[in-house]
Design a protein around this motif. Structure first.
Motif, PDB file in Angstrom:
ATOM      1  N   ALA A 275       0.832  -1.207   0.000  1.00  0.00           N
ATOM      2  CA  ALA A 275       0.000   0.000   0.000  1.00  0.00           C
ATOM      3  C   ALA A 275       0.865   1.254   0.000  1.00  0.00           C
ATOM      4  N   GLY A 276       1.877   1.280   0.845  1.00  0.00           N
ATOM      5  CA  GLY A 276       2.759   2.446   0.908  1.00  0.00           C
ATOM      6  C   GLY A 276       3.476   2.694  -0.404  1.00  0.00           C
ATOM      7  N   ALA A 277       3.980   1.634  -1.030  1.00  0.00           N
ATOM      8  CA  ALA A 277       4.698   1.781  -2.294  1.00  0.00           C
ATOM      9  C   ALA A 277       3.767   2.277  -3.401  1.00  0.00           C
ATOM     10  N   ARG A 278       2.556   1.751  -3.442  1.00  0.00           N
ATOM     11  CA  ARG A 278       1.602   2.187  -4.472  1.00  0.00           C
ATOM     12  C   ARG A 278       1.286   3.670  -4.312  1.00  0.00           C
ATOM     13  N   VAL A 279       1.070   4.088  -3.073  1.00  0.00           N
ATOM     14  CA  VAL A 279       0.717   5.482  -2.817  1.00  0.00           C
ATOM     15  C   VAL A 279       1.916   6.395  -3.072  1.00  0.00           C
ATOM     16  N   ALA A 280       3.110   5.943  -2.726  1.00  0.00           N
ATOM     17  CA  ALA A 280       4.311   6.766  -2.905  1.00  0.00           C
ATOM     18  C   ALA A 280       4.572   7.090  -4.373  1.00  0.00           C
TER      19      ALA A 280
ATOM     20  N   PHE B 107      -7.239   6.446   9.776  1.00  0.00           N
ATOM     21  CA  PHE B 107      -7.061   7.626   8.926  1.00  0.00           C
ATOM     22  C   PHE B 107      -6.091   7.356   7.778  1.00  0.00           C
ATOM     23  N   ALA B 108      -5.074   6.516   8.012  1.00  0.00           N
ATOM     24  CA  ALA B 108      -4.170   6.135   6.927  1.00  0.00           C
ATOM     25  C   ALA B 108      -4.936   5.334   5.871  1.00  0.00           C
ATOM     26  N   MET B 109      -5.809   4.445   6.316  1.00  0.00           N
ATOM     27  CA  MET B 109      -6.605   3.654   5.382  1.00  0.00           C
ATOM     28  C   MET B 109      -7.469   4.580   4.512  1.00  0.00           C
ATOM     29  N   VAL B 110      -8.137   5.529   5.140  1.00  0.00           N
ATOM     30  CA  VAL B 110      -8.992   6.457   4.397  1.00  0.00           C
ATOM     31  C   VAL B 110      -8.158   7.280   3.413  1.00  0.00           C
ATOM     32  N   ALA B 111      -7.026   7.791   3.867  1.00  0.00           N
ATOM     33  CA  ALA B 111      -6.173   8.612   2.999  1.00  0.00           C
ATOM     34  C   ALA B 111      -5.609   7.789   1.844  1.00  0.00           C
TER      35      ALA B 111
ATOM     36  N   ALA C  62      -4.701   0.355  -2.421  1.00  0.00           N
ATOM     37  CA  ALA C  62      -3.892   0.668  -1.239  1.00  0.00           C
ATOM     38  C   ALA C  62      -4.781   0.801   0.004  1.00  0.00           C
ATOM     39  N   GLY C  63      -5.934   1.409  -0.158  1.00  0.00           N
ATOM     40  CA  GLY C  63      -6.872   1.519   0.960  1.00  0.00           C
ATOM     41  C   GLY C  63      -7.403   0.165   1.388  1.00  0.00           C
TER      42      GLY C  63
ATOM     43  N   LEU D 230      -6.558  -2.867   9.955  1.00  0.00           N
ATOM     44  CA  LEU D 230      -7.487  -2.227  10.888  1.00  0.00           C
ATOM     45  C   LEU D 230      -8.248  -3.282  11.689  1.00  0.00           C
ATOM     46  N   VAL D 231      -8.644  -4.363  11.038  1.00  0.00           N
ATOM     47  CA  VAL D 231      -9.328  -5.452  11.748  1.00  0.00           C
ATOM     48  C   VAL D 231      -8.406  -6.030  12.825  1.00  0.00           C
TER      49      VAL D 231
END
Length: 160
Positions: free
Chosen positions: A58-63, A111-115, A123-124, A131-132
């Motif tokens: 997720a972090g790599a995709r968003v970055a 909030f990281a999930m939402v962002a 990524a979300g 979160l679970v």
């Protein structure tokens, strides 16, 4: 570029996860009363490995996406709280402070999930299992606190 970013995020995850080896549960934790839904010990490393792979992806995709500053800042904040809980709960043996840390962890993961979701849907989605799991961890922490009020009120000396 994805694999380089993935590697950086994975190293950050593994750094946070290394606190589990530095501060293992030990006899103190084993002696505590725990909720009925406490998973067996082998579940924890397996789950965290899967979650860390999801978080790094997720972090790599968003970055790689333009305008992802907030999502990346929240990714960094959640991994900081992730790495902090184990030393507080198992290292300091402080159940109440552990509850505060896992509560902030839950909020930052949410909030990281939402962002992340706003920047990249996949990524979300990759943050949902995290979160679970943090929800389960918070419930476990709360259950240990409720079932061990003396240990929560008076954390034992770390040297003992």
């Amino acid at each position: 570029m994805f694999w380089l970013l993935f590697s950086v995020f994975l190293v950050a995850c593994l750094g946070a996860g290394a606190t589990g080896g530095l501060f293992p549960p030990g006899p103190w934790y084993r002696a505590l009363n725990k909720p009925w839904f406490t998973p067996p010990d082998w579940v924890f490393p397996v789950t965290w490995l899967v979650l860390y792979l999801c978080m790094a992806t997720a972090g790599a995709r968003v970055a790689m996406t333009e305008g992802a500053g907030l999502a990346l800042a929240l990714w960094a904040l959640q991994i900081a709280f992730n790495g902090l809980w184990t030393p507080v709960f198992f290292g300091l043996r402080n159940i109440r402070l552990g509850m505060a840390v896992v509560s902030f962890l839950w909020l930052t993961v949410f909030f990281a999930m939402v962002a992340h979701w706003q920047v990249d849907t996949l990524a979300g989605v990759l943050f949902v299992p995290y979160l679970v799991w943090v929800t389960i961890a918070a419930a476990l922490n709360a259950g240990v606190w409720r079932m061990n009020p003396d240990a929560a009120r008076n954390p034992p000396d770390v040297a003992s």
